[in-house]
Design an enzyme around this catalytic site. Sequence first.
Site, PDB file in Angstrom:
ATOM      1  N   HIS A   1     -39.904 100.732  42.296  1.00 26.89           N
ATOM      2  CA  HIS A   1     -38.728 100.170  42.965  1.00 26.89           C
ATOM      3  C   HIS A   1     -38.467 100.887  44.298  1.00 26.89           C
ATOM      4  CE1 HIS A   1     -34.505  98.556  42.983  1.00 26.89           C
ATOM      5  NE2 HIS A   1     -34.266  99.692  43.593  1.00 26.89           N
ATOM      6  N   GLU A   2     -38.499 102.215  44.265  1.00 29.58           N
ATOM      7  CA  GLU A   2     -38.207 102.980  45.472  1.00 29.58           C
ATOM      8  C   GLU A   2     -39.292 102.828  46.533  1.00 29.58           C
ATOM      9  OE1 GLU A   2     -35.377 104.093  45.876  1.00 29.58           O
ATOM     10  OE2 GLU A   2     -34.629 104.133  43.827  1.00 29.58           O
TER      11      GLU A   2
ATOM     12  N   THR B   1     -38.040  84.598  46.537  1.00 30.38           N
ATOM     13  CA  THR B   1     -37.252  85.248  45.489  1.00 30.38           C
ATOM     14  C   THR B   1     -35.969  84.450  45.309  1.00 30.38           C
ATOM     15  OG1 THR B   1     -36.286  86.718  47.157  1.00 30.38           O
ATOM     16  CG2 THR B   1     -38.157  87.550  45.887  1.00 30.38           C
TER      17      THR B   1
ATOM     18  N   HIS C   1     -32.895  94.839  48.065  1.00 27.70           N
ATOM     19  CA  HIS C   1     -32.563  94.395  46.711  1.00 27.70           C
ATOM     20  C   HIS C   1     -32.627  92.871  46.638  1.00 27.70           C
ATOM     21  CE1 HIS C   1     -30.233  98.366  46.183  1.00 27.70           C
ATOM     22  NE2 HIS C   1     -31.372  98.432  45.513  1.00 27.70           N
TER      23      HIS C   1
ATOM     24  N   LEU D   1     -31.263 107.969  39.645  1.00 25.01           N
ATOM     25  CA  LEU D   1     -32.674 107.961  39.280  1.00 25.01           C
ATOM     26  C   LEU D   1     -33.550 108.293  40.478  1.00 25.01           C
ATOM     27  CD1 LEU D   1     -32.946 104.812  36.998  1.00 25.01           C
ATOM     28  CD2 LEU D   1     -32.733 107.202  36.355  1.00 25.01           C
TER      29      LEU D   1
ATOM     30  N   THR E   1     -39.125 103.349  38.299  1.00 30.99           N
ATOM     31  CA  THR E   1     -38.222 103.865  39.328  1.00 30.99           C
ATOM     32  C   THR E   1     -38.984 104.078  40.625  1.00 30.99           C
ATOM     33  OG1 THR E   1     -36.775 104.946  37.730  1.00 30.99           O
ATOM     34  CG2 THR E   1     -36.720 105.777  39.978  1.00 30.99           C
TER      35      THR E   1
ATOM     36  N   VAL F   1     -36.569  87.272  51.941  1.00 31.22           N
ATOM     37  CA  VAL F   1     -37.824  86.845  51.315  1.00 31.22           C
ATOM     38  C   VAL F   1     -37.614  85.426  50.794  1.00 31.22           C
ATOM     39  CG1 VAL F   1     -39.493  87.271  49.476  1.00 31.22           C
ATOM     40  CG2 VAL F   1     -38.463  89.197  50.700  1.00 31.22           C
TER      41      VAL F   1
ATOM     42  N   GLN G   1     -29.532  85.378  43.847  1.00 34.65           N
ATOM     43  CA  GLN G   1     -28.733  85.722  42.682  1.00 34.65           C
ATOM     44  C   GLN G   1     -27.465  86.435  43.119  1.00 34.65           C
ATOM     45  OE1 GLN G   1     -31.855  88.100  40.660  1.00 34.65           O
ATOM     46  NE2 GLN G   1     -30.379  89.788  40.592  1.00 34.65           N
TER      47      GLN G   1
END
Length: 803
Positions: free
Chosen positions: A268-269, A293, A278, A212, A265, A290, A296
Amino acid sequence: MLKRILFSGALLVCGFYSGSAQQIPAWQQLASQPAREQCATMQMDSALRAKYPEMGSRAAFEKTLQERIEQIKKLERTGRLADVVLTIPVVVHVVHAGEAVGTGRNISEAQVKAQLETLNEDFRRKPGTRGFNDNPNGADIEIEFCLAAINPTGGTITERGIDRINGASNFGKSTWSKADIDGVLKPNTFWDPEKYFNIWVVDFAASDDRLLGYAQFPSQSTLPGLSPNSGAGSTDGVVIRYQSFGNAEKGNFPVMQAPYNLGRTLTHEVGHWLGLIHIWGDANCGNDFVDDTPTQASESRGCQKGRVSCGGTNMVENYMDYSDDACFNIFTRGQKTRMRAVMEVALRRANLVNANVCGTSVVARPTANFRAENLRVLLGGQVRFTDLSTNFPTSWTWTFEGGTPSSSTEQNPVVTYNQPGKFRVTLVASNAAGSSAPFVREQYIEVLNVGLCADQTNFSGTRTVLRQPGGTGYVAGQNSRKTKAVSEFFDNSLSYNNMHGASLRFGVAKAAKGAETESIVTVTVWNARGFQNGPGAVLETKEVPLRTILEDVANNRATSIVFDRNVPLSGLPFHIGIELTYVAGDTVALTTTRDGESLLGTSWEQNANGEWERYRVRQGLNVAHEITARVGMKPSVQLTASKQFVLPGEPVTLNARGASIFSWAGQNLSSTLGGQVIARPTQTTSYTVTGSGLDLCNATATARIYVQPGTITGVPTALPDEALTVSPNPSDGLTAVSFRNTSRGILTLSVRNVAGVEVLKQQYQKTDDGFEKTLDLRTMPSGLYNIEIRVGEQVVRKKVVKY
């Protein structure tokens, strides 16, 4: 850089990290297949840091970034920080193949405007749009993006912020691979990244048709802890697939494809482009630097709201995850702080807010400004200067104290510094309205006369041999995954120009034939111009006997090698590593730090398909190999042997280079002087050459020749000097040579100067016991010469002085 990927007609979004290509499995296969990274930003960033050493290390950047983040947080707590809205000018390079505007790849102006509108909604958390959220940690980033109105020459852009490029007619390409984008398209079409945020909208080639997009991570600044060089300006920006650029809810754009058709997209970029990682930290329960956040385990797919991992509920709506476009709507306060800090510490980013290219052109004299990629260089090093002057200058007058050249009229000159000290740089910029006042930076460039020879390593931690997780063998050696090679990346931030040797510590070495093995291990040097600063072209190889490594491991020492030549580095990044072969019973493995002790992302591996990737991306490991590069700005003595395993007495040719005078030590040498000698060892022997006559980093080199069991072949018999008479000696160069023995056959008479260079060689047929010959050296320079006579297996030498 980061990329998104399509599977079965669906595209996936890629995240921030330093430039790595990512592939996404089909959604229905997620439960049974391991998650695969879909963003190429991390991969591309790594490649660029290798290709452009001036970009510095990610760890140094992260250190300074965190320091600035803490400063911002303190100001926020005291209420003394009021963020201003920052505006970044954008140019969108629409790359097409000759289609009419608004058709296919040649997307319409309306589609471009819809994308910029979406980007601003997301970064400003605009109420009433998909970019709004009511999460208590959600943030208005207070960064906006405007389409540039003025082109690099100061003219007005017909379609605001749009640069249409016919890739078919200009470059012969309709579709684009990553390599072609970064190697051809970007360098030939980018606008000054100090004034424009470059976005390329392309049709990816079949090899990358699941992508993408991807971004270039911010390079570094002159702040403490950062490399003063930005580097990679010609590739800076974001690349987006044309089917995912725009917003299908804001117009009729039939080329856009769900579920990546709502413009996220680019959001995000751009997060990557502004320094975000990420959200899962590119590792299992990893760190994205960070605080607010949630941790995960991996990327999310679709819109898995309520997903739980790493002990908490995941923020799948965060723009830096891999969810579908419709799911995204959150940047957090911590992410805002990080992006705002990047806008301060990354000079190229910071300069954008002063570009003033989104309004109308104003004719005025320039205000001169500039920066240097390196503020500290080694003696003989080069510095590239970048013009940052405003108001579109058309001419430049530079003055470089202590530099060569001492002046220049180029816009972005390169200057060599050949004397130590701190030096002033001055710039006057001019256009039709007049000339700027001189802009002077006093003691700006520091030239160091130390460290011209150095050992460089990324290793700092606990020495470890890592077993292959989930398989057999070793991470940095042969394993069940059939790894073909491993390497360590060196950023070469001081721009050393050559490498004479290396040290590699092996933690495991086994040989099927034990100490008698004749297996070899190939040590390889690559440039760092592969994808994402990965290994590119081979610069040099060195075959190391496995027997040597066995001895070194048994004695708890590193394996040191000297390359056959001074490896040219050209001041650029490089890799050192080993190529792995799979022979039953033979195994080696390099030592590394423990996982988590190195965060530089410098360790790489080549898989069974020949594809390079960092350990961190492919295996989630943060380690560095225990490899040391021996680099310098001066030459070193190098040594090569024609053979490493021989029968007793078998001749081996030894060649030395890197100096002007060479002397040798070892068993059964044809000479102890000269750049080339013949050795005939009868037992395993180390031969050492010492160089002189030049200023060297390393004056000695050693080659170890292993002798196999067997019958001794003929070894020349060294006769006493008395067997050869030279008279007169000293002489004016005309002298008589007399030699007597019972041998018959071809007699070779040779003369070498003190540097070992053969200046005369003659052959005769010896038919009697005695041999006499007049030798004429009168045309030779005065000095010491070595005369050698060889008949069959007998050799005799004598020194002669010519006055």
